[in-house]
Design a protein around this motif. Structure first.
Motif, PDB file in Angstrom:
ATOM      1  N   MET A   4       0.849  -1.195   0.000  1.00 56.16           N
ATOM      2  CA  MET A   4       0.000   0.000   0.000  1.00 56.16           C
ATOM      3  C   MET A   4       0.880   1.239   0.000  1.00 56.16           C
ATOM      4  N   ASP A   5       0.669   2.123  -0.978  1.00 59.66           N
ATOM      5  CA  ASP A   5       1.406   3.382  -1.065  1.00 59.66           C
ATOM      6  C   ASP A   5       0.539   4.473  -0.437  1.00 59.66           C
ATOM      7  N   ARG A   6       0.696   4.647   0.889  1.00 66.96           N
ATOM      8  CA  ARG A   6      -0.185   5.558   1.620  1.00 66.96           C
ATOM      9  C   ARG A   6      -0.045   7.009   1.154  1.00 66.96           C
ATOM     10  N   ALA A   7       1.175   7.446   0.903  1.00 64.10           N
ATOM     11  CA  ALA A   7       1.386   8.842   0.524  1.00 64.10           C
ATOM     12  C   ALA A   7       0.744   9.150  -0.829  1.00 64.10           C
ATOM     13  N   GLU A   8       0.934   8.274  -1.807  1.00 63.86           N
ATOM     14  CA  GLU A   8       0.367   8.527  -3.134  1.00 63.86           C
ATOM     15  C   GLU A   8      -1.160   8.381  -3.112  1.00 63.86           C
ATOM     16  N   LEU A   9      -1.658   7.395  -2.350  1.00 65.02           N
ATOM     17  CA  LEU A   9      -3.104   7.247  -2.219  1.00 65.02           C
ATOM     18  C   LEU A   9      -3.706   8.502  -1.603  1.00 65.02           C
ATOM     19  N   ALA A  10      -3.055   9.055  -0.596  1.00 66.92           N
ATOM     20  CA  ALA A  10      -3.551  10.277   0.037  1.00 66.92           C
ATOM     21  C   ALA A  10      -3.602  11.425  -0.963  1.00 66.92           C
ATOM     22  N   ALA A  11      -2.541  11.545  -1.778  1.00 63.81           N
ATOM     23  CA  ALA A  11      -2.512  12.620  -2.775  1.00 63.81           C
ATOM     24  C   ALA A  11      -3.610  12.451  -3.814  1.00 63.81           C
ATOM     25  N   VAL A  12      -3.848  11.212  -4.247  1.00 66.86           N
ATOM     26  CA  VAL A  12      -4.908  10.950  -5.228  1.00 66.86           C
ATOM     27  C   VAL A  12      -6.267  11.308  -4.653  1.00 66.86           C
ATOM     28  N   LEU A  13      -6.520  10.947  -3.408  1.00 65.67           N
ATOM     29  CA  LEU A  13      -7.806  11.247  -2.782  1.00 65.67           C
ATOM     30  C   LEU A  13      -8.017  12.750  -2.626  1.00 65.67           C
ATOM     31  N   ARG A  14      -6.977  13.459  -2.215  1.00 64.81           N
ATOM     32  CA  ARG A  14      -7.113  14.916  -2.052  1.00 64.81           C
ATOM     33  C   ARG A  14      -7.374  15.596  -3.389  1.00 64.81           C
ATOM     34  N   THR A  15      -6.634  15.172  -4.400  1.00 64.52           N
ATOM     35  CA  THR A  15      -6.802  15.781  -5.726  1.00 64.52           C
ATOM     36  C   THR A  15      -8.187  15.485  -6.288  1.00 64.52           C
TER      37      THR A  15
END
Length: 275
Positions: free
Chosen positions: A1-12
């Motif tokens: 799980m890539d938490r940082a990239e997932l977080a960025a995708v969700l915010r965007t």
């Protein structure tokens, strides 16, 4: 799980969705582009703290059900949805599952139906999208837990079951048809099991083994402020995703026409987001 990239995708993704795109009022003092986290949580049937943790890259691994709910709330394309699943360490939805994402062109059609209540249903009658007038007429679906955001669940297990025998049989027949098309869909199997366990009436109709489909007709809505309203219901099929658009209408000059006009003017005030 890539938490940082997932977080960025969700915010965007959240910043790209306007409140009007999902049937929510913008409010007079909105300071963020797109949706608030509270609104995403509401639309997805999740806790606000859980959405915040995911967007901050410190949440637990989300389940496929949670990821699907977020994809619907954020109106992700199939490609963006699959990317989100992979970033979360999960396999994207497989063929043979009930399609749960609404095509952008259908959402635009829904937005244009400003004068008529309209909503989009999955093959198993999940309410996937709705316009503001549908929320004013039928209630704010975003306030319901995701498992209850289903017209057949509401019909048999909700607070006001519909007594009409013929349309009840058609509803059960719709799930029979869906089960034949999507025999491996776990959410469909779970819905049927819940309905059979919770409603003796549903179970009896299910054991009759009758298939069916959504049909145009009429429906009586018990509105909490305006009382019973009888409206025509038309069904527009979207074969690409096996979804249906339900459109409610009434003849001009009827009491129901006056009630819909009142809801157009005042109905959204009942759903204004607290500032």
């Amino acid at each position: 799980m890539d938490r940082a990239e997932l977080a960025a995708v969700l915010r965007t993704a959240r910043s790209r969705v306007k409140p009007a795109d999902v049937g929510l009022p913008a409010g007079p003092r909105r300071q963020v582009p797109g949706l608030r986290r509270e609104e995403v949580a509401q639309l997805a049937g999740l806790g606000v703290d859980y959405v915040i943790r995911l967007e901050q890259g410190r949440g637990p691994r989300p389940s496929p059900q949670v990821l699907s709910a977020l994809a619907r709330a954020l109106r992700l394309s199939d490609d963006d949805r699959d990317t989100m699943f992979r970033l979360a360490g999960a396999a994207p939805p497989q063929a043979g599952r009930v399609p749960m994402l609404v095509r952008p062109s259908v959402l635009r059609l829904l937005d244009r139906m400003a004068d008529l209540p309209a909503l989009v249903l999955s093959a198993k009658s999940d309410v996937l999208a709705w316009n503001p007038l549908a929320a004013a007429l039928l209630g704010d679906f975003s306030e319901l837990p995701s498992r209850q955001r289903n017209l057949i669940w509401q019909r048999f297990l909700g607070k006001t079951p519909d007594p009409d025998a013929e349309s009840a049989a058609d509803c059960v027949g719709c799930l029979r048809t869906a089960q034949a098309r999507y025999p491996e869909d776990p959410d469909l199997a779970r819905l049927i099991a819940d309905l059979r366990a919770g409603s003796a009436r549903f179970d009896a109709l299910w054991r009759a083994r009758r298939s069916g489909r959504l049909r145009p007709g009429s429906a009586t809505i018990e509105h909490p402020e305006l009382g019973p309203l009888t409206l025509d219901v038309d069904v527009l099929q979207e074969p690409e995703t096996d979804q249906n658009v339900l459109v409610y209408s009434v003849a001009p000059g009827t009491p129901e026409a006056s009630a819909l006009e009142l809801l157009r003017v005042t109905g959204l005030e009942r759903f204004a987001y607290p500032q």
